[in-house]
Design a protein around this motif. Structure first.
Motif, PDB file in Angstrom:
ATOM      1  N   MET A  56      59.500 -52.921  -3.831  1.00 60.70           N
ATOM      2  CA  MET A  56      58.138 -53.014  -5.026  1.00 60.70           C
ATOM      3  C   MET A  56      57.735 -54.714  -5.295  1.00 60.70           C
ATOM      4  O   MET A  56      58.886 -54.773  -5.754  1.00 60.70           O
ATOM      5  N   THR A  57      55.987 -55.136  -4.995  1.00 59.21           N
ATOM      6  CA  THR A  57      55.699 -55.987  -4.989  1.00 59.21           C
ATOM      7  C   THR A  57      55.686 -55.713  -6.509  1.00 59.21           C
ATOM      8  O   THR A  57      54.916 -54.914  -7.246  1.00 59.21           O
ATOM      9  N   ARG A  58      56.192 -57.067  -7.386  1.00 63.32           N
ATOM     10  CA  ARG A  58      55.570 -56.501  -8.665  1.00 63.32           C
ATOM     11  C   ARG A  58      54.555 -57.863  -9.356  1.00 63.32           C
ATOM     12  O   ARG A  58      54.413 -59.289  -8.595  1.00 63.32           O
ATOM     13  N   VAL A  59      53.838 -57.396  -9.217  1.00 63.51           N
ATOM     14  CA  VAL A  59      51.739 -58.431  -9.983  1.00 63.51           C
ATOM     15  C   VAL A  59      52.863 -58.941 -11.432  1.00 63.51           C
ATOM     16  O   VAL A  59      53.116 -58.229 -11.919  1.00 63.51           O
ATOM     17  N   LYS A  60      52.677 -60.017 -11.090  1.00 66.34           N
ATOM     18  CA  LYS A  60      52.362 -60.987 -12.138  1.00 66.34           C
ATOM     19  C   LYS A  60      50.594 -61.065 -13.051  1.00 66.34           C
ATOM     20  O   LYS A  60      49.552 -60.585 -12.715  1.00 66.34           O
ATOM     21  N   SER A  61      50.859 -60.705 -14.208  1.00 66.52           N
ATOM     22  CA  SER A  61      49.761 -60.832 -15.389  1.00 66.52           C
ATOM     23  C   SER A  61      48.518 -62.167 -15.934  1.00 66.52           C
ATOM     24  O   SER A  61      50.144 -63.358 -15.177  1.00 66.52           O
ATOM     25  N   SER A  62      47.992 -62.088 -15.667  1.00 67.64           N
ATOM     26  CA  SER A  62      47.685 -63.621 -15.837  1.00 67.64           C
ATOM     27  C   SER A  62      47.883 -64.600 -17.397  1.00 67.64           C
ATOM     28  O   SER A  62      48.612 -65.665 -16.722  1.00 67.64           O
ATOM     29  N   ALA A  63      48.973 -63.379 -18.029  1.00 62.41           N
ATOM     30  CA  ALA A  63      49.433 -64.561 -19.105  1.00 62.41           C
ATOM     31  C   ALA A  63      50.353 -64.961 -18.776  1.00 62.41           C
ATOM     32  O   ALA A  63      51.360 -65.631 -18.861  1.00 62.41           O
ATOM     33  N   GLN A  64      51.731 -64.034 -17.360  1.00 62.28           N
ATOM     34  CA  GLN A  64      52.426 -64.266 -16.463  1.00 62.28           C
ATOM     35  C   GLN A  64      52.654 -65.451 -15.813  1.00 62.28           C
ATOM     36  O   GLN A  64      53.241 -66.278 -16.407  1.00 62.28           O
ATOM     37  N   SER A  65      50.976 -65.691 -15.150  1.00 63.84           N
ATOM     38  CA  SER A  65      51.045 -67.159 -14.875  1.00 63.84           C
ATOM     39  C   SER A  65      50.702 -68.496 -15.840  1.00 63.84           C
ATOM     40  O   SER A  65      51.569 -69.698 -15.603  1.00 63.84           O
ATOM     41  N   THR A  66      49.952 -68.218 -17.182  1.00 66.25           N
ATOM     42  CA  THR A  66      49.956 -68.625 -17.520  1.00 66.25           C
ATOM     43  C   THR A  66      51.036 -69.813 -18.398  1.00 66.25           C
ATOM     44  O   THR A  66      51.338 -71.028 -18.627  1.00 66.25           O
ATOM     45  N   TYR A  67      52.341 -68.634 -18.456  1.00 61.94           N
ATOM     46  CA  TYR A  67      53.145 -69.171 -19.206  1.00 61.94           C
ATOM     47  C   TYR A  67      53.980 -70.375 -17.769  1.00 61.94           C
ATOM     48  O   TYR A  67      54.780 -70.610 -18.598  1.00 61.94           O
ATOM     49  N   VAL A  68      54.078 -69.468 -16.566  1.00 60.59           N
ATOM     50  CA  VAL A  68      54.504 -69.911 -15.896  1.00 60.59           C
ATOM     51  C   VAL A  68      54.361 -71.551 -15.561  1.00 60.59           C
ATOM     52  O   VAL A  68      54.844 -72.741 -15.323  1.00 60.59           O
ATOM     53  N   ARG A  69      53.196 -71.416 -15.766  1.00 60.22           N
ATOM     54  CA  ARG A  69      52.046 -72.993 -15.785  1.00 60.22           C
ATOM     55  C   ARG A  69      52.654 -74.252 -17.035  1.00 60.22           C
ATOM     56  O   ARG A  69      53.080 -75.190 -16.571  1.00 60.22           O
ATOM     57  N   ARG A  70      52.541 -72.842 -17.900  1.00 56.37           N
ATOM     58  CA  ARG A  70      53.313 -73.706 -19.295  1.00 56.37           C
ATOM     59  C   ARG A  70      54.742 -74.777 -19.168  1.00 56.37           C
ATOM     60  O   ARG A  70      55.198 -75.386 -19.475  1.00 56.37           O
ATOM     61  N   LEU A  71      55.298 -73.305 -18.725  1.00 52.75           N
ATOM     62  CA  LEU A  71      57.257 -73.900 -18.839  1.00 52.75           C
ATOM     63  C   LEU A  71      57.067 -74.719 -17.349  1.00 52.75           C
ATOM     64  O   LEU A  71      58.325 -75.754 -18.002  1.00 52.75           O
ATOM     65  N   MET A  72      56.349 -74.859 -17.163  1.00 52.19           N
ATOM     66  CA  MET A  72      56.988 -76.267 -15.437  1.00 52.19           C
ATOM     67  C   MET A  72      56.187 -77.485 -15.853  1.00 52.19           C
ATOM     68  O   MET A  72      57.267 -78.352 -15.898  1.00 52.19           O
ATOM     69  N   VAL A  73      55.453 -77.454 -17.197  1.00 56.93           N
ATOM     70  CA  VAL A  73      54.969 -78.901 -17.981  1.00 56.93           C
ATOM     71  C   VAL A  73      55.797 -79.045 -18.541  1.00 56.93           C
ATOM     72  O   VAL A  73      56.582 -80.295 -18.699  1.00 56.93           O
TER      73      VAL A  73
END
Length: 139
Positions: A1-18
Motif C-alpha cells: 500500500m502506498t502512503r500518500v503524503k498530504s500537503s501538511a506533511q510535505s510542509t512539515y518535512v520541509r520545516r523539519l529539514m531546515v
C-alpha cells in the motif's frame, strides 16, 4: 500500500529539514568553536540558544502539522502519538527525578526530556500501529 503524503506533511518535512540542518550546524559548529576556545560570553549564549531554539522549533513544527492536517484520522493519530509521547517522557523524567533526589541515580541535563519525548513518539507510533494499523505521522 502506498502512503500518500498530504500537503501538511510535505510542509512539515520541509520545516523539519531546515530546523535539523540549523541544529546540526549549531551543535557541530558550537562544539568545535567551544573546544577551540573561540566562544566567550554572548557568543556562548548564542550558540546554546540556537541549538535549543531549533529543538523548540521541532515542537512547533509538530504542532503546526497537527493544526494543518485536514484528514481527521491522521490528525487523531498525531494527537494520540503526541499524548503518548508526553506521558512517556514525563513519567520517565519524574521517576528519574525522584531516584536522583534520593541519590540513587546521577542528575542529568534537562535537554534529555526533549529526547525522551522524541523517543515517546516511537512508543506512540507503535501504539497507533497496534491499535489502528497505522503508525501516525510525526516520525
Amino acid at each position: 500500500m502506498t502512503r500518500v503524503k498530504s500537503s501538511a506533511q510535505s510542509t512539515y518535512v520541509r520545516r523539519l529539514m531546515v530546523l535539523m540542518a540549523v541544529y546540526v550546524i549549531a551543535i557541530v559548529g558550537g562544539s568545535a568553536a567551544r573546544h577551540a576556545d573561540l566562544l566567550s560570553g554572548a557568543t556562548t549564549i548564542l550558540a546554546a540558544l540556537v541549538s535549543g531554539l531549533c529543538i523548540a522549533g521541532v515542537f512547533w513544527a509538530i504542532g503546526r502539522l497537527i493544526v494543518e492536517e485536514q484528514d481527521e484520522f491522521r490528525r487523531m493519530l498525531m494527537v494520540r502519538q503526541a499524548l503518548i509521547a508526553t506521558g512517556f517522557s514525563l513519567s520517565i523524567a519524574s521517576i528519574h527525578g525522584f531516584l536522583s533526589e534520593f541519590d540513587l541515580l546521577p542528575r542529568i541535563d534537562l535537554y534529555w526530556a526533549a529526547i525522551l519525548w522524541f523517543a515517546g513518539l516511537i512508543v506512540g507510533g507503535v501504539s497507533n500501529k497496534l491499535k489502528y494499523g497505522s503508525w501516525g505521522q510525526c516520525l
